[in-house]
Design a protein around this motif. Sequence first.
Motif, PDB file in Angstrom:
ATOM      1  N   TYR A  52      50.588  16.392  26.426  1.00  0.00           N
ATOM      2  CA  TYR A  52      49.976  15.356  27.263  1.00  0.00           C
ATOM      3  C   TYR A  52      48.911  14.484  26.588  1.00  0.00           C
ATOM      4  O   TYR A  52      48.625  13.384  27.065  1.00  0.00           O
ATOM      5  N   ARG A  53      48.286  14.965  25.535  1.00  0.00           N
ATOM      6  CA  ARG A  53      47.132  14.260  24.954  1.00  0.00           C
ATOM      7  C   ARG A  53      47.462  12.848  24.485  1.00  0.00           C
ATOM      8  O   ARG A  53      46.678  11.927  24.701  1.00  0.00           O
ATOM      9  N   THR A  54      48.606  12.644  23.865  1.00  0.00           N
ATOM     10  CA  THR A  54      48.951  11.331  23.321  1.00  0.00           C
ATOM     11  C   THR A  54      49.058  10.272  24.411  1.00  0.00           C
ATOM     12  O   THR A  54      48.539   9.175  24.267  1.00  0.00           O
ATOM     13  N   ASP A  55      49.721  10.616  25.525  1.00  0.00           N
ATOM     14  CA  ASP A  55      49.915   9.648  26.602  1.00  0.00           C
ATOM     15  C   ASP A  55      48.720   9.542  27.539  1.00  0.00           C
ATOM     16  O   ASP A  55      48.601   8.551  28.263  1.00  0.00           O
ATOM     17  N   ALA A  56      47.851  10.548  27.556  1.00  0.00           N
ATOM     18  CA  ALA A  56      46.722  10.543  28.487  1.00  0.00           C
ATOM     19  C   ALA A  56      45.443  11.057  27.819  1.00  0.00           C
ATOM     20  O   ALA A  56      44.831  12.023  28.264  1.00  0.00           O
ATOM     21  N   PRO A  57      45.004  10.383  26.751  1.00  0.00           N
ATOM     22  CA  PRO A  57      43.831  10.889  26.023  1.00  0.00           C
ATOM     23  C   PRO A  57      42.543  10.856  26.831  1.00  0.00           C
ATOM     24  O   PRO A  57      41.636  11.649  26.568  1.00  0.00           O
ATOM     25  N   ASP A  58      42.440   9.951  27.804  1.00  0.00           N
ATOM     26  CA  ASP A  58      41.218   9.820  28.591  1.00  0.00           C
ATOM     27  C   ASP A  58      41.293  10.512  29.953  1.00  0.00           C
ATOM     28  O   ASP A  58      40.382  10.384  30.770  1.00  0.00           O
ATOM     29  N   HIS A  59      42.365  11.225  30.210  1.00  0.00           N
ATOM     30  CA  HIS A  59      42.530  11.917  31.494  1.00  0.00           C
ATOM     31  C   HIS A  59      41.557  13.102  31.548  1.00  0.00           C
ATOM     32  O   HIS A  59      41.346  13.782  30.551  1.00  0.00           O
ATOM     33  N   PRO A  60      40.955  13.357  32.714  1.00  0.00           N
ATOM     34  CA  PRO A  60      40.032  14.490  32.800  1.00  0.00           C
ATOM     35  C   PRO A  60      40.673  15.842  32.476  1.00  0.00           C
ATOM     36  O   PRO A  60      40.000  16.729  31.954  1.00  0.00           O
ATOM     37  N   MET A  61      41.962  15.996  32.741  1.00  0.00           N
ATOM     38  CA  MET A  61      42.610  17.270  32.411  1.00  0.00           C
ATOM     39  C   MET A  61      42.691  17.456  30.907  1.00  0.00           C
ATOM     40  O   MET A  61      42.570  18.582  30.413  1.00  0.00           O
ATOM     41  N   THR A  62      42.863  16.379  30.163  1.00  0.00           N
ATOM     42  CA  THR A  62      42.861  16.478  28.708  1.00  0.00           C
ATOM     43  C   THR A  62      41.518  17.005  28.233  1.00  0.00           C
ATOM     44  O   THR A  62      41.452  17.901  27.384  1.00  0.00           O
ATOM     45  N   ALA A  63      40.438  16.481  28.804  1.00  0.00           N
ATOM     46  CA  ALA A  63      39.097  16.948  28.430  1.00  0.00           C
ATOM     47  C   ALA A  63      38.912  18.422  28.778  1.00  0.00           C
ATOM     48  O   ALA A  63      38.357  19.190  27.982  1.00  0.00           O
ATOM     49  N   VAL A  64      39.385  18.838  29.945  1.00  0.00           N
ATOM     50  CA  VAL A  64      39.257  20.236  30.364  1.00  0.00           C
ATOM     51  C   VAL A  64      40.066  21.146  29.432  1.00  0.00           C
ATOM     52  O   VAL A  64      39.583  22.206  29.018  1.00  0.00           O
ATOM     53  N   LEU A  65      41.274  20.740  29.090  1.00  0.00           N
ATOM     54  CA  LEU A  65      42.080  21.538  28.164  1.00  0.00           C
ATOM     55  C   LEU A  65      41.406  21.642  26.797  1.00  0.00           C
ATOM     56  O   LEU A  65      41.394  22.715  26.183  1.00  0.00           O
ATOM     57  N   GLU A  66      40.846  20.542  26.329  1.00  0.00           N
ATOM     58  CA  GLU A  66      40.147  20.569  25.032  1.00  0.00           C
ATOM     59  C   GLU A  66      38.943  21.503  25.097  1.00  0.00           C
ATOM     60  O   GLU A  66      38.671  22.231  24.140  1.00  0.00           O
ATOM     61  N   GLN A  67      38.223  21.495  26.215  1.00  0.00           N
ATOM     62  CA  GLN A  67      37.092  22.410  26.376  1.00  0.00           C
ATOM     63  C   GLN A  67      37.567  23.862  26.392  1.00  0.00           C
ATOM     64  O   GLN A  67      36.911  24.736  25.824  1.00  0.00           O
ATOM     65  N   GLY A  68      38.692  24.105  27.038  1.00  0.00           N
ATOM     66  CA  GLY A  68      39.248  25.458  27.064  1.00  0.00           C
ATOM     67  C   GLY A  68      39.646  25.940  25.685  1.00  0.00           C
ATOM     68  O   GLY A  68      39.528  27.123  25.374  1.00  0.00           O
ATOM     69  N   LEU A  69      40.098  25.026  24.866  1.00  0.00           N
ATOM     70  CA  LEU A  69      40.480  25.375  23.503  1.00  0.00           C
ATOM     71  C   LEU A  69      39.247  25.607  22.630  1.00  0.00           C
ATOM     72  O   LEU A  69      39.215  26.518  21.814  1.00  0.00           O
ATOM     73  N   ALA A  70      38.222  24.801  22.854  1.00  0.00           N
ATOM     74  CA  ALA A  70      37.013  24.883  22.041  1.00  0.00           C
ATOM     75  C   ALA A  70      36.127  26.058  22.430  1.00  0.00           C
ATOM     76  O   ALA A  70      35.437  26.626  21.594  1.00  0.00           O
ATOM     77  N   ASN A  71      36.125  26.423  23.705  1.00  0.00           N
ATOM     78  CA  ASN A  71      35.219  27.459  24.195  1.00  0.00           C
ATOM     79  C   ASN A  71      35.967  28.543  24.950  1.00  0.00           C
ATOM     80  O   ASN A  71      35.813  28.664  26.159  1.00  0.00           O
ATOM     81  N   PRO A  72      36.768  29.341  24.260  1.00  0.00           N
ATOM     82  CA  PRO A  72      37.465  30.403  24.987  1.00  0.00           C
ATOM     83  C   PRO A  72      36.455  31.386  25.561  1.00  0.00           C
ATOM     84  O   PRO A  72      35.408  31.621  24.965  1.00  0.00           O
ATOM     85  N   PRO A  73      36.728  31.931  26.728  1.00  0.00           N
ATOM     86  CA  PRO A  73      35.785  32.865  27.338  1.00  0.00           C
ATOM     87  C   PRO A  73      35.621  34.117  26.492  1.00  0.00           C
ATOM     88  O   PRO A  73      36.579  34.610  25.900  1.00  0.00           O
ATOM     89  N   ALA A  74      34.402  34.597  26.426  1.00  0.00           N
ATOM     90  CA  ALA A  74      34.125  35.819  25.683  1.00  0.00           C
ATOM     91  C   ALA A  74      34.578  37.011  26.505  1.00  0.00           C
ATOM     92  O   ALA A  74      34.344  37.062  27.707  1.00  0.00           O
ATOM     93  N   ALA A  75      35.218  37.933  25.846  1.00  0.00           N
ATOM     94  CA  ALA A  75      35.658  39.144  26.536  1.00  0.00           C
ATOM     95  C   ALA A  75      34.441  40.007  26.846  1.00  0.00           C
ATOM     96  O   ALA A  75      33.582  40.219  25.993  1.00  0.00           O
ATOM     97  N   LYS A  76      34.363  40.461  28.071  1.00  0.00           N
ATOM     98  CA  LYS A  76      33.244  41.311  28.478  1.00  0.00           C
ATOM     99  C   LYS A  76      33.800  42.590  29.074  1.00  0.00           C
ATOM    100  O   LYS A  76      34.793  42.575  29.784  1.00  0.00           O
ATOM    101  N   ARG A  77      33.147  43.655  28.779  1.00  0.00           N
ATOM    102  CA  ARG A  77      33.538  44.933  29.357  1.00  0.00           C
ATOM    103  C   ARG A  77      32.814  45.075  30.680  1.00  0.00           C
ATOM    104  O   ARG A  77      31.622  44.862  30.778  1.00  0.00           O
ATOM    105  N   ARG A  78      33.570  45.445  31.690  1.00  0.00           N
ATOM    106  CA  ARG A  78      32.967  45.652  32.997  1.00  0.00           C
ATOM    107  C   ARG A  78      33.311  47.033  33.502  1.00  0.00           C
ATOM    108  O   ARG A  78      34.376  47.560  33.222  1.00  0.00           O
ATOM    109  N   GLY A  79      32.412  47.584  34.248  1.00  0.00           N
ATOM    110  CA  GLY A  79      32.691  48.860  34.889  1.00  0.00           C
ATOM    111  C   GLY A  79      32.574  50.023  33.935  1.00  0.00           C
ATOM    112  O   GLY A  79      31.980  49.941  32.866  1.00  0.00           O
TER     113      GLY A  79
END
Length: 88
Positions: A52-79
């Motif tokens: 999707y990035r090529t056809d929609a570089p300024d779409h908010p979902m592109t930004a969200v996907l890029e953020q997800g790629l740049a900042n993967p959630p840290a694994a946390k142990r719970r319980g």
Amino acid sequence: MKDASDPKNLIREAYRIEGITNGECRSIFMDWALSLTDPDPLPHIRTLLDRYRTDAPDHPMTAVLEQGLANPPAAKRRGGRAGRVGQG
């Protein structure tokens, strides 16, 4: 045919919604992440950005996907005992 990178077509539909906001895209992204059967979302995020990035570089979902790629959630142990009684 089911798309392993977008099993519920949530990302595809987000790109089709005119005037969608960043907050709405974040919410859709969370739903999307929870719908994956693969424990590692990063390859799927890369696939979706390639799609999707090529056809929609300024779409908010592109930004969200890029953020997800740049900042993967840290694994946390719970319980478990250490979570209940503390360490030490």
